[in-house]
Scaffold this motif. Structure first.
Motif, mmCIF file in Angstrom:
data_model
loop_
_atom_site.group_PDB
_atom_site.id
_atom_site.type_symbol
_atom_site.label_atom_id
_atom_site.label_comp_id
_atom_site.label_asym_id
_atom_site.label_seq_id
_atom_site.Cartn_x
_atom_site.Cartn_y
_atom_site.Cartn_z
ATOM 1 N N MET A 275 -48.076 4.746 -13.554
ATOM 2 C CA MET A 275 -47.569 6.076 -13.748
ATOM 3 C C MET A 275 -48.709 7.058 -13.492
ATOM 4 O O MET A 275 -49.831 6.834 -13.922
ATOM 5 C CB MET A 275 -47.036 6.227 -15.174
ATOM 6 N N SER A 276 -48.418 8.140 -12.806
ATOM 7 C CA SER A 276 -49.453 9.111 -12.500
ATOM 8 C C SER A 276 -49.740 9.980 -13.724
ATOM 9 O O SER A 276 -48.882 10.183 -14.576
ATOM 10 C CB SER A 276 -49.010 9.991 -11.326
ATOM 11 N N ARG A 277 -50.966 10.492 -13.786
ATOM 12 C CA ARG A 277 -51.355 11.342 -14.903
ATOM 13 C C ARG A 277 -50.846 12.753 -14.678
ATOM 14 O O ARG A 277 -50.689 13.208 -13.550
ATOM 15 C CB ARG A 277 -52.870 11.368 -15.018
ATOM 16 N N ARG A 278 -50.610 13.456 -15.769
ATOM 17 C CA ARG A 278 -50.172 14.841 -15.673
ATOM 18 C C ARG A 278 -51.316 15.727 -15.191
ATOM 19 O O ARG A 278 -52.467 15.517 -15.540
ATOM 20 C CB ARG A 278 -49.734 15.366 -17.032
ATOM 21 N N THR A 279 -50.974 16.741 -14.424
ATOM 22 C CA THR A 279 -51.943 17.725 -13.989
ATOM 23 C C THR A 279 -51.650 19.024 -14.737
ATOM 24 O O THR A 279 -50.521 19.508 -14.720
ATOM 25 C CB THR A 279 -51.822 17.978 -12.471
ATOM 26 N N TRP A 280 -52.662 19.566 -15.394
ATOM 27 C CA TRP A 280 -52.496 20.768 -16.202
ATOM 28 C C TRP A 280 -53.019 21.984 -15.452
ATOM 29 O O TRP A 280 -54.052 21.929 -14.800
ATOM 30 C CB TRP A 280 -53.230 20.615 -17.531
ATOM 31 N N HIS A 281 -52.279 23.106 -15.569
ATOM 32 C CA HIS A 281 -52.640 24.351 -14.903
ATOM 33 C C HIS A 281 -52.632 25.478 -15.925
ATOM 34 O O HIS A 281 -51.758 25.531 -16.788
ATOM 35 C CB HIS A 281 -51.628 24.693 -13.800
ATOM 36 N N GLU A 282 -53.597 26.381 -15.778
ATOM 37 C CA GLU A 282 -53.630 27.546 -16.649
ATOM 38 C C GLU A 282 -52.459 28.449 -16.288
ATOM 39 O O GLU A 282 -52.228 28.748 -15.122
ATOM 40 C CB GLU A 282 -54.956 28.299 -16.461
ATOM 41 N N CYS A 283 -51.686 28.872 -17.287
ATOM 42 C CA CYS A 283 -50.532 29.713 -16.978
ATOM 43 C C CYS A 283 -50.580 31.073 -17.674
ATOM 44 O O CYS A 283 -49.856 31.983 -17.280
ATOM 45 C CB CYS A 283 -49.231 28.997 -17.317
ATOM 46 N N PHE A 284 -51.422 31.228 -18.704
ATOM 47 C CA PHE A 284 -51.475 32.510 -19.401
ATOM 48 C C PHE A 284 -52.777 32.610 -20.176
ATOM 49 O O PHE A 284 -53.221 31.637 -20.786
ATOM 50 C CB PHE A 284 -50.288 32.643 -20.355
ATOM 51 N N SER A 285 -53.379 33.801 -20.167
ATOM 52 C CA SER A 285 -54.591 34.067 -20.942
ATOM 53 C C SER A 285 -54.484 35.441 -21.562
ATOM 54 O O SER A 285 -53.926 36.362 -20.958
ATOM 55 C CB SER A 285 -55.829 34.057 -20.048
ATOM 56 N N SER A 286 -55.035 35.567 -22.756
ATOM 57 C CA SER A 286 -55.038 36.860 -23.424
ATOM 58 C C SER A 286 -56.055 36.833 -24.551
ATOM 59 O O SER A 286 -56.353 35.789 -25.119
ATOM 60 C CB SER A 286 -53.653 37.178 -23.987
ATOM 61 N N ALA A 287 -56.558 38.020 -24.887
ATOM 62 C CA ALA A 287 -57.478 38.143 -26.013
ATOM 63 C C ALA A 287 -56.704 38.414 -27.302
ATOM 64 O O ALA A 287 -57.261 38.397 -28.380
ATOM 65 C CB ALA A 287 -58.488 39.251 -25.755
ATOM 66 N N SER A 288 -55.403 38.645 -27.189
ATOM 67 C CA SER A 288 -54.582 38.995 -28.349
ATOM 68 C C SER A 288 -53.737 37.794 -28.795
ATOM 69 O O SER A 288 -52.993 37.209 -28.009
ATOM 70 C CB SER A 288 -53.663 40.162 -27.998
ATOM 71 N N GLU A 289 -53.840 37.466 -30.076
ATOM 72 C CA GLU A 289 -53.047 36.369 -30.622
ATOM 73 C C GLU A 289 -51.558 36.721 -30.599
ATOM 74 O O GLU A 289 -50.703 35.863 -30.399
ATOM 75 C CB GLU A 289 -53.506 36.068 -32.054
ATOM 76 N N THR A 290 -51.231 37.998 -30.741
ATOM 77 C CA THR A 290 -49.841 38.454 -30.695
ATOM 78 C C THR A 290 -49.237 38.211 -29.313
ATOM 79 O O THR A 290 -48.083 37.795 -29.197
ATOM 80 C CB THR A 290 -49.759 39.951 -31.048
ATOM 81 N N ASP A 291 -50.029 38.456 -28.259
ATOM 82 C CA ASP A 291 -49.544 38.200 -26.900
ATOM 83 C C ASP A 291 -49.240 36.720 -26.696
ATOM 84 O O ASP A 291 -48.237 36.356 -26.077
ATOM 85 C CB ASP A 291 -50.580 38.642 -25.859
ATOM 86 N N ILE A 292 -50.110 35.859 -27.224
ATOM 87 C CA ILE A 292 -49.901 34.413 -27.101
ATOM 88 C C ILE A 292 -48.633 34.011 -27.840
ATOM 89 O O ILE A 292 -47.817 33.226 -27.332
ATOM 90 C CB ILE A 292 -51.120 33.628 -27.649
ATOM 91 N N GLU A 293 -48.419 34.539 -29.055
ATOM 92 C CA GLU A 293 -47.223 34.195 -29.830
ATOM 93 C C GLU A 293 -45.949 34.626 -29.107
ATOM 94 O O GLU A 293 -44.971 33.878 -29.057
ATOM 95 C CB GLU A 293 -47.292 34.820 -31.219
ATOM 96 N N SER A 294 -45.939 35.822 -28.525
ATOM 97 C CA SER A 294 -44.734 36.268 -27.811
ATOM 98 C C SER A 294 -44.519 35.437 -26.541
ATOM 99 O O SER A 294 -43.387 35.112 -26.181
ATOM 100 C CB SER A 294 -44.796 37.757 -27.490
ATOM 101 N N PHE A 295 -45.615 35.046 -25.874
ATOM 102 C CA PHE A 295 -45.498 34.185 -24.689
ATOM 103 C C PHE A 295 -44.875 32.836 -25.060
ATOM 104 O O PHE A 295 -43.998 32.333 -24.368
ATOM 105 C CB PHE A 295 -46.876 33.979 -24.041
ATOM 106 N N THR A 296 -45.338 32.257 -26.168
ATOM 107 C CA THR A 296 -44.809 30.951 -26.577
ATOM 108 C C THR A 296 -43.351 31.043 -26.986
ATOM 109 O O THR A 296 -42.580 30.116 -26.744
ATOM 110 C CB THR A 296 -45.641 30.336 -27.720
ATOM 111 N N LYS A 297 -42.941 32.155 -27.599
ATOM 112 C CA LYS A 297 -41.525 32.326 -27.969
ATOM 113 C C LYS A 297 -40.655 32.451 -26.722
ATOM 114 O O LYS A 297 -39.582 31.870 -26.654
ATOM 115 C CB LYS A 297 -41.345 33.555 -28.863
#
Length: 191
Positions: free
Chosen positions: A1-23
């Motif tokens: 089985m091949s390994r997963r390849t991970w890619h950066e999809c979002f960056s922010s300095a604000s924890e609130t931005d990360i929480e809304s992105f995850t929702k």
């Protein structure tokens, strides 16, 4: 089985931005609780391509008819409020010859629909636990669920172990459904 390849999809300095992105992207709440900022106080979210079990490499393992049967049964379950699927084998049930004490408990949030998974087993004189099976149920540990399980065990176990089988003790938590279902087992005591 091949390994997963991970890619950066979002960056922010604000924890609130990360929480809304995850929702917005339906990321598990459990995973968001473990976000930590990098040394530069920047949060980064990574994702991978979709995980597809159909693209697995072929194995030498035989195809499981049980997996297909469970899939067919779950596809036909129109009413999710009346499910009782018991999964066991003759080999697992043969462990009933070691003890007439039944250990039962339910675990939740392990399935996609958060249906309870009832796990049951017994132990021998050396205090080794022997799992007997598990049941996917839709009723939250109701008396009817346990009555059904007790009836199934009382009727099928004697056919497998070639001797009478009675449950004499039930080891469980304080679920009211278990206590009510004990009337099906007049000789049993609760531990």
């Amino acid at each position: 089985m091949s390994r997963r390849t991970w890619h950066e999809c979002f960056s922010s300095a604000s924890e609130t931005d990360i929480e809304s992105f995850t929702k917005e992207n339906k990321v598990s709440t459990y995973r968001t609780e473990h976000f930590q900022a990098e040394s530069n106080n920047k949060f980064t979210v990574f994702k991978s391509e979709s995980h597809n079990h159909d693209q697995r490499n072929d194995t030498t393992r035989l195809k499981s008819p049980i997996r297909d049967t469970v899939r067919q049964m779950s596809d036909k379950a129109i009413d999710i409020n009346h499910i009782f699927i018991c999964i066991t084998t003759r080999q697992l049930l043969s462990a009933c010859k070691y003890s007439s004490t039944l250990a039962i408990d339910c675990t939740y949030k392990i399935t996609y629909n958060e249906l309870p998974l009832l796990v049951f087993g017994t132990s021998d004189l050396n205090r080794h636990f022997h799992p007997l099976g598990l049941c996917l149920i839709s009723t939250d540990e109701s008396a009817d669920t346990f009555k059904t399980l007790f009836r199934v065990l009382k009727s099928y176990v004697p056919l497998i172990i070639q001797q009478p089988y009675d449950i004499t003790h039930v080891m469980a938590d304080g679920a009211a459904g278990i206590t009510s279902a004990m009337c099906e087992l007049p000789q049993a005591r609760r531990l």
